[in-house]
Design a protein around this motif. Structure first.
Motif, PDB file in Angstrom:
ATOM      1  N   ARG A  73      11.163 132.474  31.490  1.00 57.62           N
ATOM      2  CA  ARG A  73      11.946 131.421  30.836  1.00 57.62           C
ATOM      3  C   ARG A  73      13.327 131.230  31.476  1.00 57.62           C
ATOM      4  O   ARG A  73      13.719 130.088  31.763  1.00 57.62           O
TER       5      ARG A  73
ATOM      6  N   LEU B 220      14.707 127.784  33.288  1.00 57.90           N
ATOM      7  CA  LEU B 220      15.966 127.126  32.908  1.00 57.90           C
ATOM      8  C   LEU B 220      16.903 127.046  34.113  1.00 57.90           C
ATOM      9  O   LEU B 220      17.621 126.053  34.278  1.00 57.90           O
TER      10      LEU B 220
ATOM     11  N   SER C  32      15.962 124.145  36.046  1.00 59.79           N
ATOM     12  CA  SER C  32      16.291 122.893  35.355  1.00 59.79           C
ATOM     13  C   SER C  32      17.725 122.474  35.681  1.00 59.79           C
ATOM     14  O   SER C  32      18.081 121.305  35.563  1.00 59.79           O
ATOM     15  N   GLN C  33      18.547 123.441  36.128  1.00 59.46           N
ATOM     16  CA  GLN C  33      19.936 123.124  36.511  1.00 59.46           C
ATOM     17  C   GLN C  33      20.050 122.749  37.976  1.00 59.46           C
ATOM     18  O   GLN C  33      20.978 122.051  38.377  1.00 59.46           O
TER      19      GLN C  33
ATOM     20  N   VAL D   5       9.526 122.398  32.142  1.00 61.75           N
ATOM     21  CA  VAL D   5      10.743 122.143  31.361  1.00 61.75           C
ATOM     22  C   VAL D   5      11.244 120.734  31.665  1.00 61.75           C
ATOM     23  O   VAL D   5      11.181 120.263  32.789  1.00 61.75           O
TER      24      VAL D   5
ATOM     25  N   LEU E  39      14.691 118.229  30.475  1.00 63.82           N
ATOM     26  CA  LEU E  39      15.989 118.290  29.802  1.00 63.82           C
ATOM     27  C   LEU E  39      16.256 117.003  29.032  1.00 63.82           C
ATOM     28  O   LEU E  39      15.681 115.953  29.348  1.00 63.82           O
TER      29      LEU E  39
ATOM     30  N   GLU F  59      16.112 113.185  30.413  1.00 69.11           N
ATOM     31  CA  GLU F  59      15.241 113.073  31.587  1.00 69.11           C
ATOM     32  C   GLU F  59      13.941 112.320  31.267  1.00 69.11           C
ATOM     33  O   GLU F  59      13.480 112.301  30.132  1.00 69.11           O
TER      34      GLU F  59
ATOM     35  N   GLY G 226      11.455 123.494  21.613  1.00 62.67           N
ATOM     36  CA  GLY G 226      12.228 122.255  21.669  1.00 62.67           C
ATOM     37  C   GLY G 226      11.699 121.186  20.743  1.00 62.67           C
ATOM     38  O   GLY G 226      10.672 121.342  20.090  1.00 62.67           O
TER      39      GLY G 226
ATOM     40  N   HIS H 140      12.399 112.756  27.292  1.00 62.55           N
ATOM     41  CA  HIS H 140      13.039 113.697  26.358  1.00 62.55           C
ATOM     42  C   HIS H 140      14.354 113.111  25.849  1.00 62.55           C
ATOM     43  O   HIS H 140      15.258 112.863  26.627  1.00 62.55           O
TER      44      HIS H 140
ATOM     45  N   PRO I 290      16.662 121.941  25.933  1.00 67.04           N
ATOM     46  CA  PRO I 290      15.497 121.904  26.831  1.00 67.04           C
ATOM     47  C   PRO I 290      14.180 121.952  26.050  1.00 67.04           C
ATOM     48  O   PRO I 290      14.096 122.600  25.008  1.00 67.04           O
TER      49      PRO I 290
ATOM     50  N   ILE J  56      10.234 122.934  26.440  1.00 66.71           N
ATOM     51  CA  ILE J  56       9.375 123.733  27.320  1.00 66.71           C
ATOM     52  C   ILE J  56       7.962 123.763  26.756  1.00 66.71           C
ATOM     53  O   ILE J  56       7.773 123.935  25.543  1.00 66.71           O
TER      54      ILE J  56
END
Ligand code: GTQ
Length: 346
Positions: A46, A50, A53-54, A89, A91, A94, A112, A144, A149, A151
């Motif tokens: 996880r 994440l 995702s950045q 994932v 965000l 997105e 989420g 989203h 986030p 997932i």
């Protein structure tokens, strides 16, 4: 070289081979999967998901997914022989490009809220524990609009579809497809028990239920509660069904959810179907061919075909709940399904 050696040497160039040197591999006494028993750690994966995702935008990648690759199936990557699992994932804010492929797919939501996937014009909303179907050749894109986030576990049958050389893929001409149906139409029309809309008729091999909500699934699990002992192998185990047929949700993938009562120690079993599990809640272990796979919430684990397995709920006070999917529909429809009692050892 002897004339015998020369005879062997001539064969490859002529597109031939001596069957007697291959026989045992081609007709094994019983299946031996190249896939190995394996557990993928939610706690460890996880943070990496994440992290990406950045650092990786959805303009750079069509989907932001960590594939769960079985150590025995790295090329091409797969989770079990016929099936794949990945952690995706998305965000807040997105969107993920609309596309379709002949592979059947579904999403099992882990974390989420506020996202939906649009499937052939229908927005299908997501909440933890929901099962969302994206059958083969259905357009799908994700959006989203929540504030944390989102997932989920992706499942696809591409290892099977590609082995059958039946893989097609197409991008939609826009990033998102237009919405043309009522939100959650599939689940609103079909999910509530055994009442099917009479003005509709079966249209293709897939379940028309686009979303099996956790709310309904939990209601079923709790409704059965102490009315049944369940299976000595799998506890209280329920199959997600296609309301038109009573059969599996898609022709290549069957989905189940099961409740292992506190202290449950399952009997050992094996079958030709390959299975992928995700832990909905609880802690325990599954022993697979002598390998002990310890699991906790949201871990994923693989039980290869014909491997012997046995489930254990480690808690003396709490249920464990497992979601799973397998290629059992393929095995059954091809006359290849076999099952027997079997002790995994350890
Ligand atoms: O979200 O459509 O994990 O097309 C692999 C292929 C997810 C998706 C995956 C896909 C998708």
């Amino acid at each position: 070289m002897t004339t015998e050696e020369l005879a062997y040497e001539a064969l490859p160039g002529l597109g031939a081979a001596p069957l007697w040197r291959f026989y045992g591999n081609l007709f094994p006494a019983q299946p031996k999967s190249r896939a190995v028993p394996y557990r993928w750690s939610w706690q460890e994966l996880r943070p990496l998901l994440l992290h990406f995702s950045q650092t990786l935008s959805l303009e750079e990648a069509e989907r932001r997914v960590l594939m769960l690759v079985n150590p025995g199936l790295t090329d091409p990557p797969a989770t079990v022989n016929t099936l794949y699992a990945g952690l995706q994932v998305i965000l807040p804010g997105e969107t993920a490009q609309a596309h379709r492929h002949t592979s059947n797919a579904f999403r099992y939501i882990l974390e989420g809220s506020g996202a939906w996937t649009t499937v052939n014009g229908e927005r299908v909303f997501m909440a933890p524990g929901d099962l969302l179907l994206t059958p083969g050749w259905h357009w799908h894109d994700h959006t989203h609009e929540g504030d944390a986030p989102m997932i989920w576990l992706d499942a696809l049958d591409y290892p099977l579809v590609n082995a059958l050389e039946a893989g097609f893929y197409e991008k939609f001409h826009q990033r998102l497809q237009p919405v043309t149906r009522a939100d959650d139409a599939g689940s609103r029309q079909f999910l509530h028990g055994r009442l099917n809309p009479v003005w509709l008729s079966q249209d293709g091999p897939n379940s028309p239920v686009t979303r099996y909500t956790w709310q309904e699934t939990q209601r079923s699990l709790e409704g059965i509660a102490d009315t049944a002992a369940g299976s000595d192998v799998d506890g209280i185990v329920l199959e997600y069904t296609n309301p038109w047929t009573g059969g599996p949700v898609m022709p290549t993938i069957g989905c189940r959810v099961q409740r292992l009562r506190p202290g449950f120690q399952g009997a050992g079993r094996r079958h030709t179907a390959s299975t992928i599990f995700n832990v909905v809640r609880g802690e325990g272990a599954t022993i697979v061919d002598g390998v002990r796979l310890e699991w906790a919430e949201h871990d994923t684990f693989a039980v290869p075909g014909w491997a012997s397995y046995r489930h254990l709920n480690a808690s003396a006070s709490d249920d464990a709940v497992l979601f799973s999917y397998s290629d059992e529909p393929v095995m059954r429809s091809l006359g290849l399904y076999r099952t027997e009692d079997a002790d995994p050892g350890a």
